[in-house]
Design a protein around this motif. Structure first.
Motif, PDB file in Angstrom:
ATOM      1  N   GLU A 175       0.789  -1.376  -0.013  1.00  0.00           N
ATOM      2  CA  GLU A 175       0.067   0.083  -0.094  1.00  0.00           C
ATOM      3  C   GLU A 175       0.904   1.209  -0.037  1.00  0.00           C
ATOM      4  O   GLU A 175       1.961   1.236   0.761  1.00  0.00           O
ATOM      5  N   GLN A 176       0.545   2.240  -0.879  1.00  0.00           N
ATOM      6  CA  GLN A 176       1.055   3.714  -0.749  1.00  0.00           C
ATOM      7  C   GLN A 176       0.356   4.674  -0.596  1.00  0.00           C
ATOM      8  O   GLN A 176      -0.846   4.626  -1.306  1.00  0.00           O
ATOM      9  N   TYR A 177       0.639   5.479  -0.085  1.00  0.00           N
ATOM     10  CA  TYR A 177      -0.215   6.851   0.950  1.00  0.00           C
ATOM     11  C   TYR A 177       0.568   8.077   0.644  1.00  0.00           C
ATOM     12  O   TYR A 177       1.741   7.898   0.841  1.00  0.00           O
ATOM     13  N   LEU A 178      -0.113   9.095   0.643  1.00  0.00           N
ATOM     14  CA  LEU A 178       0.454  10.370   1.030  1.00  0.00           C
ATOM     15  C   LEU A 178      -0.305  11.002   2.181  1.00  0.00           C
ATOM     16  O   LEU A 178      -1.644  10.960   2.263  1.00  0.00           O
ATOM     17  N   LEU A 179       0.674  11.573   3.162  1.00  0.00           N
ATOM     18  CA  LEU A 179      -0.105  12.142   4.019  1.00  0.00           C
ATOM     19  C   LEU A 179       0.463  13.569   4.051  1.00  0.00           C
ATOM     20  O   LEU A 179       1.711  13.906   4.075  1.00  0.00           O
ATOM     21  N   SER A 180      -0.422  14.440   4.062  1.00  0.00           N
ATOM     22  CA  SER A 180      -0.295  15.986   4.039  1.00  0.00           C
ATOM     23  C   SER A 180      -0.545  16.538   5.470  1.00  0.00           C
ATOM     24  O   SER A 180      -1.619  16.058   6.012  1.00  0.00           O
ATOM     25  N   VAL A 181       0.345  17.110   6.021  1.00  0.00           N
ATOM     26  CA  VAL A 181       0.116  17.997   7.190  1.00  0.00           C
ATOM     27  C   VAL A 181       0.256  19.466   7.044  1.00  0.00           C
ATOM     28  O   VAL A 181       1.263  19.960   6.631  1.00  0.00           O
ATOM     29  N   ASP A 182      -1.004  19.907   7.237  1.00  0.00           N
ATOM     30  CA  ASP A 182      -1.159  21.429   6.972  1.00  0.00           C
ATOM     31  C   ASP A 182      -1.174  22.100   8.168  1.00  0.00           C
ATOM     32  O   ASP A 182      -2.113  21.876   8.917  1.00  0.00           O
ATOM     33  N   HIS A 183      -0.052  23.202   8.358  1.00  0.00           N
ATOM     34  CA  HIS A 183      -0.268  24.266   9.376  1.00  0.00           C
ATOM     35  C   HIS A 183      -0.612  25.456   8.982  1.00  0.00           C
ATOM     36  O   HIS A 183       0.468  26.026   8.225  1.00  0.00           O
ATOM     37  N   PHE A 184      -1.879  25.879   9.120  1.00  0.00           N
ATOM     38  CA  PHE A 184      -2.467  27.094   8.575  1.00  0.00           C
ATOM     39  C   PHE A 184      -2.895  28.266   9.293  1.00  0.00           C
ATOM     40  O   PHE A 184      -3.365  27.885  10.501  1.00  0.00           O
ATOM     41  N   ILE A 185      -3.015  29.434   8.928  1.00  0.00           N
ATOM     42  CA  ILE A 185      -3.784  30.472   9.453  1.00  0.00           C
ATOM     43  C   ILE A 185      -4.437  31.216   8.458  1.00  0.00           C
ATOM     44  O   ILE A 185      -4.086  31.418   6.959  1.00  0.00           O
ATOM     45  N   ALA A 186      -5.691  31.538   8.647  1.00  0.00           N
ATOM     46  CA  ALA A 186      -6.686  32.291   7.794  1.00  0.00           C
ATOM     47  C   ALA A 186      -6.645  33.589   8.047  1.00  0.00           C
ATOM     48  O   ALA A 186      -6.831  34.092   9.470  1.00  0.00           O
ATOM     49  N   TYR A 187      -6.812  34.494   6.924  1.00  0.00           N
ATOM     50  CA  TYR A 187      -7.200  36.048   7.344  1.00  0.00           C
ATOM     51  C   TYR A 187      -8.328  36.439   6.239  1.00  0.00           C
ATOM     52  O   TYR A 187      -8.594  35.813   5.573  1.00  0.00           O
ATOM     53  N   ASN A 188      -8.819  37.656   6.824  1.00  0.00           N
ATOM     54  CA  ASN A 188     -10.036  37.946   6.301  1.00  0.00           C
ATOM     55  C   ASN A 188      -9.328  38.724   4.881  1.00  0.00           C
ATOM     56  O   ASN A 188      -8.385  39.003   4.889  1.00  0.00           O
ATOM     57  N   SER A 189     -10.255  39.152   3.968  1.00  0.00           N
ATOM     58  CA  SER A 189     -10.176  39.663   2.878  1.00  0.00           C
ATOM     59  C   SER A 189      -9.214  40.972   2.836  1.00  0.00           C
ATOM     60  O   SER A 189      -8.391  41.390   2.045  1.00  0.00           O
ATOM     61  N   ASP A 190      -9.096  41.837   3.938  1.00  0.00           N
ATOM     62  CA  ASP A 190      -8.254  42.985   4.027  1.00  0.00           C
ATOM     63  C   ASP A 190      -6.976  42.745   4.857  1.00  0.00           C
ATOM     64  O   ASP A 190      -6.361  43.542   5.239  1.00  0.00           O
ATOM     65  N   ARG A 191      -7.068  41.368   5.456  1.00  0.00           N
ATOM     66  CA  ARG A 191      -5.695  40.857   6.198  1.00  0.00           C
ATOM     67  C   ARG A 191      -5.748  41.670   7.489  1.00  0.00           C
ATOM     68  O   ARG A 191      -4.680  41.822   8.121  1.00  0.00           O
ATOM     69  N   ARG A 192      -6.894  42.318   7.867  1.00  0.00           N
ATOM     70  CA  ARG A 192      -6.958  42.807   9.311  1.00  0.00           C
ATOM     71  C   ARG A 192      -6.899  41.806  10.465  1.00  0.00           C
ATOM     72  O   ARG A 192      -6.645  42.321  11.561  1.00  0.00           O
ATOM     73  N   ASN A 193      -7.776  40.874  10.150  1.00  0.00           N
ATOM     74  CA  ASN A 193      -8.003  39.993  11.282  1.00  0.00           C
ATOM     75  C   ASN A 193      -7.447  38.624  10.824  1.00  0.00           C
ATOM     76  O   ASN A 193      -7.509  38.029   9.417  1.00  0.00           O
ATOM     77  N   ARG A 194      -6.921  37.898  11.727  1.00  0.00           N
ATOM     78  CA  ARG A 194      -6.668  36.368  11.664  1.00  0.00           C
ATOM     79  C   ARG A 194      -7.138  35.315  12.527  1.00  0.00           C
ATOM     80  O   ARG A 194      -7.379  35.758  13.485  1.00  0.00           O
ATOM     81  N   SER A 195      -7.182  34.094  11.974  1.00  0.00           N
ATOM     82  CA  SER A 195      -7.590  32.945  13.013  1.00  0.00           C
ATOM     83  C   SER A 195      -6.403  32.563  13.623  1.00  0.00           C
ATOM     84  O   SER A 195      -5.440  33.114  13.633  1.00  0.00           O
ATOM     85  N   ARG A 196      -6.865  31.674  14.656  1.00  0.00           N
ATOM     86  CA  ARG A 196      -5.756  30.821  15.324  1.00  0.00           C
ATOM     87  C   ARG A 196      -5.017  29.928  14.448  1.00  0.00           C
ATOM     88  O   ARG A 196      -5.404  30.060  13.278  1.00  0.00           O
ATOM     89  N   ASP A 197      -4.075  29.332  14.806  1.00  0.00           N
ATOM     90  CA  ASP A 197      -3.319  28.118  14.170  1.00  0.00           C
ATOM     91  C   ASP A 197      -4.142  27.089  13.968  1.00  0.00           C
ATOM     92  O   ASP A 197      -4.737  26.443  14.977  1.00  0.00           O
ATOM     93  N   PHE A 198      -4.419  26.555  12.788  1.00  0.00           N
ATOM     94  CA  PHE A 198      -4.875  25.185  12.728  1.00  0.00           C
ATOM     95  C   PHE A 198      -3.702  24.341  12.150  1.00  0.00           C
ATOM     96  O   PHE A 198      -3.030  24.580  11.368  1.00  0.00           O
ATOM     97  N   VAL A 199      -4.034  23.029  12.328  1.00  0.00           N
ATOM     98  CA  VAL A 199      -3.189  21.825  11.820  1.00  0.00           C
ATOM     99  C   VAL A 199      -4.325  20.720  11.460  1.00  0.00           C
ATOM    100  O   VAL A 199      -4.954  20.167  12.240  1.00  0.00           O
ATOM    101  N   GLU A 200      -4.241  20.496  10.036  1.00  0.00           N
ATOM    102  CA  GLU A 200      -4.867  19.625   9.518  1.00  0.00           C
ATOM    103  C   GLU A 200      -4.291  18.356   8.819  1.00  0.00           C
ATOM    104  O   GLU A 200      -3.068  18.641   8.031  1.00  0.00           O
ATOM    105  N   LEU A 201      -4.636  17.126   8.999  1.00  0.00           N
ATOM    106  CA  LEU A 201      -3.954  16.160   8.516  1.00  0.00           C
ATOM    107  C   LEU A 201      -4.816  15.337   7.470  1.00  0.00           C
ATOM    108  O   LEU A 201      -5.765  15.214   7.805  1.00  0.00           O
ATOM    109  N   GLU A 202      -4.384  14.949   6.359  1.00  0.00           N
ATOM    110  CA  GLU A 202      -4.871  14.414   5.425  1.00  0.00           C
ATOM    111  C   GLU A 202      -4.278  13.249   4.811  1.00  0.00           C
ATOM    112  O   GLU A 202      -3.059  13.161   4.284  1.00  0.00           O
ATOM    113  N   ILE A 203      -4.953  11.954   4.435  1.00  0.00           N
ATOM    114  CA  ILE A 203      -4.315  10.769   4.116  1.00  0.00           C
ATOM    115  C   ILE A 203      -5.168  10.417   2.770  1.00  0.00           C
ATOM    116  O   ILE A 203      -6.186  10.371   2.721  1.00  0.00           O
ATOM    117  N   GLU A 204      -4.185  10.206   1.648  1.00  0.00           N
ATOM    118  CA  GLU A 204      -4.869  10.144   0.422  1.00  0.00           C
ATOM    119  C   GLU A 204      -4.253   8.675  -0.196  1.00  0.00           C
ATOM    120  O   GLU A 204      -2.917   8.225   0.020  1.00  0.00           O
TER     121      GLU A 204
END
Length: 273
Positions: free
Chosen positions: A142-171
């Motif tokens: 079996e072969q898989y790809l595991l992506s670990v995404d460490h991300f932050i979201a900003y609103n459209s004018d970049r004035r506000n940001r979210s907390r840090d998120f970490v998401e894992l995806e197995i494909e």
């Protein structure tokens, strides 16, 4: 298959999630063959009524180096416990095509045939900056790809940001992995329940950004409520105003102090991040 690291772990920096992922792979008997790191900038667009987000669809422009890629996603199956089935169509954009799309809010003709449910021009809603680490994993045939995404979201004018998120995806990469995916999901699910540091994703990154940044709120309320610190400023201002009005001062002095408190609070609340 997607799952999220919980807030406490995600807030410890990039090293903590990476260590947890290594532990998870060891427990699940995977061997890591390679590792790649990328920095992605993803802009998500929607109409004024958030029809794409409400229907599980998405419209994203990804910047990777000097390349611009437009991707439209349509949900083809119900999102259940980290399993997402969506039809995706992507195309590379020139800088001019990107600027035209951003200005007009109209999807290119090639994407309109998918019947994406929109009621008006698309607008930039959020930008997500993502540090992605991709592991190539092997388990027997079996072969898989595991992506670990460490991300932050900003609103459209970049004035506000979210907390840090970490998401894992197995494909699943090959047929052997695809056939074994249900068993892998069950095994990892048991590990996650015991670890208590993870949960299966029930939404996309765009869903998380909409919720974390309160994008569906009135813009004024969004500015006021997107950051708990701003609420604290407002609370302190109200308390100070109450104290000032009880002090044995002349009406003119009380009025002047109240103006100072209100002006200072407005500057703090509406100050760009």
């Amino acid at each position: 298959m997607k799952f999220l690291l919980l807030k406490a772990l995600a807030g410890q920096g990039s090293a903590a999630p990476d260590q947890k992922v290594r532990q998870l792979l060891d427990i699940a008997d995977f061997s890591v063959q390679s590792k790649q790191v990328q920095i992605l900038s993803d802009e998500y667009f929607d109409d004024a009524d958030f029809c794409l987000q409400m229907s599980g669809a998405g419209c994203r422009v990804r910047t990777l180096g000097s390349e611009l890629e437009l991707t439209v996603k349509a949900l083809t199956a119900t999102k259940v416990f980290g399993v997402f089935k969506r039809q995706e169509t992507s195309a590379t954009l020139t800088l001019q095509e990107y600027q035209d799309f951003k200005q007009s809010g109209a999807l290119p003709v090639a994407f309109q045939e998918h019947g994406i449910p929109i009621k008006g021009p698309l607008q930039l809603k959020t930008t997500i900056i993502n540090s992605r680490t991709t592991y190539t994993m092997v388990k027997a045939a079996e072969q898989y790809l595991l992506s670990v995404d460490h991300f932050i979201a900003y609103n459209s004018d970049r004035r506000n940001r979210s907390r840090d998120f970490v998401e894992l995806e197995i494909e699943a990469v090959n047929d052997a992995a695809l056939q074994a995916m249900s068993g892998v999901r069950e095994k990892i699910g048991k590990i996650l329940n015991s670890e208590r540091n993870f949960r299966f994703s029930t939404g996309s990154k765009y869903d998380l950004a909409v919720q974390a940044l309160h994008l569906k709120r009135n813009p004024l309320l969004q500015d006021l409520l997107s950051d708990g610190v701003k609420l604290a400023y407002i609370g302190m201002a109200v308390s100070l105003l109450g104290i000032i009005l009880t002090l044995p001062l002349s009406a003119g002095t009380q009025f002047g102090l109240c103006i100072v408190v209100i002006a200072a609070t407005l500057r703090l609340v509406f100050k760009p991040h």
